[in-house]
Write an enzyme that holds these catalytic residues in place. Structure first.
Site, short mmCIF file in Angstrom:
data_model
loop_
_atom_site.label_atom_id
_atom_site.label_comp_id
_atom_site.label_asym_id
_atom_site.label_seq_id
_atom_site.Cartn_x
_atom_site.Cartn_y
_atom_site.Cartn_z
N ASN A 17 0.83 -1.20 0.00
CA ASN A 17 0.00 0.00 0.00
C ASN A 17 0.87 1.26 0.00
O ASN A 17 2.10 1.19 0.19
CB ASN A 17 -0.89 -0.02 1.25
CG ASN A 17 -2.20 0.71 1.04
OD1 ASN A 17 -2.29 1.59 0.18
ND2 ASN A 17 -3.22 0.34 1.81
N GLU A 40 9.74 3.45 -8.32
CA GLU A 40 8.52 3.85 -9.02
C GLU A 40 8.78 5.22 -9.68
O GLU A 40 9.33 6.11 -9.04
CB GLU A 40 7.43 4.02 -7.97
CG GLU A 40 6.05 3.61 -8.38
CD GLU A 40 5.14 3.65 -7.17
OE1 GLU A 40 5.31 4.52 -6.29
OE2 GLU A 40 4.25 2.80 -7.10
N ARG A 93 6.76 -1.83 -7.24
CA ARG A 93 5.50 -2.11 -7.92
C ARG A 93 5.75 -2.61 -9.35
O ARG A 93 6.91 -2.87 -9.73
CB ARG A 93 4.57 -0.87 -7.86
CG ARG A 93 4.08 -0.56 -6.46
CD ARG A 93 2.65 -0.11 -6.45
NE ARG A 93 2.15 0.19 -5.11
CZ ARG A 93 2.10 1.42 -4.59
NH1 ARG A 93 2.57 2.45 -5.27
NH2 ARG A 93 1.61 1.62 -3.37
C1 8LK Z 1 1.75 0.80 -10.70
C2 8LK Z 1 1.13 1.95 -10.01
C3 8LK Z 1 1.74 2.66 -8.99
C4 8LK Z 1 0.81 3.66 -8.63
C5 8LK Z 1 0.86 4.65 -7.68
N1 8LK Z 1 -0.23 5.46 -7.56
C6 8LK Z 1 -0.16 6.54 -6.59
C7 8LK Z 1 -0.21 6.04 -5.17
C8 8LK Z 1 0.75 6.95 -4.43
O1 8LK Z 1 0.07 8.12 -3.99
C9 8LK Z 1 1.76 7.38 -5.47
C10 8LK Z 1 3.09 6.67 -5.38
O2 8LK Z 1 2.94 5.31 -5.21
O3 8LK Z 1 1.14 7.15 -6.74
C11 8LK Z 1 -1.35 5.31 -8.36
O4 8LK Z 1 -2.31 6.08 -8.19
N2 8LK Z 1 -1.39 4.35 -9.31
C12 8LK Z 1 -0.33 3.52 -9.45
N3 8LK Z 1 -0.12 2.48 -10.28
#
Ligand code: 8LK
Length: 217
Positions: A17, A40, A93
């Site tokens: 998370n 990321e 991720r």
């Molecule tokens: C693969 C993936 C990572 C990821 C992160 N996020 C968001 C959640 C956190 O606030 C931020 C960094 O993880 O980006 C998202 O909305 N969709 C995502 N997809």
């Protein structure tokens, strides 16, 4: 040689998370000479030719989730395809969590429409069936949503200031559905670590677990 029979490195995806402790884990392994860590690409999401898609998504999810997740998909693919000179590649991720956690949640909560979801899912299905976008192992940092919420408040990434606990609970449930109940396909072996412990304890855990995490075969 990884489990997929190619000369590719063994790819480990760190899953968990928001605020679950992924960066601390990645930083711990960044010092190891047998592994290359790939964070990321948040900076890319903050500046796509001058557009901060990350902020737009949080400010108006209905309007921007599709564009944001489309760009996430592209930037995560770049990470999956990145060549490394070490036997291990550790990614923060993956395209799998992009689809099964974030896109899934946006669709379930109707911040992404059915046609938009269809486009992203077809793209995802094509990618994982046509390209070696393999993940051999997953480390699931299992952290309570409440603990994540606390940490997000402390680190205060501006775009994340308004994240409600409810959102973290939804993401937590999807991670449990995916990596514990295997409701969605799991592309590799899963190691579950309790991410709720204090930092010092987490670092001790990584020290004792590092050989099993970076073991061949
Ligand atoms: C693969 C993936 C990572 C990821 C992160 N996020 C968001 C959640 C956190 O606030 C931020 C960094 O993880 O980006 C998202 O909305 N969709 C995502 N997809």
């Amino acid at each position: 040689m990884n489990g997929r029979g190619t000369e590719q490195p063994i790819t480990i995806s760190i899953e968990g998370n928001i605020g679950s402790g992924k960066t601390t884990l990645m930083n711990f392994f960044a010092g190891h000479d047998v592994v290359t860590t790939i964070d990321e690409p948040v900076q890319k999401w903050r500046n796509a030719r001058g557009h901060n898609l990350f902020e737009l998504m949080y400010r108006d999810p209905k309007r921007w989730s599709f564009a944001f997740q489309s760009y996430v998909q592209l930037t995560m693919l770049e990470n999956h395809r990145a060549q490394v000179a070490t036997p291990f590649k550790m990614m923060e991720r993956s395209v799998y969590s992009a689809r099964y956690i974030f896109v899934e949640n946006m669709h379930l909560t109707s911040t992404m429409s059915d046609p938009e979801f269809t486009v992203l899912d077809e793209l995802f299905q094509w990618v994982i069936s046509n390209h070696h976008i393999g993940v051999d192992r997953i480390i699931y940092l299992r952290t309570s949503p409440e603990q994540c919420y606390e940490r997000i408040q402390q680190r205060c990434r501006t775009e994340e200031e308004g994240i409600p606990l409810e959102y973290l609970k939804s993401l937590h449930q999807l991670y449990e559905d995916w990596l514990i109940s295997e409701k969605y396909p799991v592309p590799g072996s899963v190691m579950v670590l309790d991410g709720s412990a204090p930092l010092e304890e987490m670092l001790k855990t990584y020290k004792t677990k590092q050989d099993s995490i970076l073991c061949k075969g």
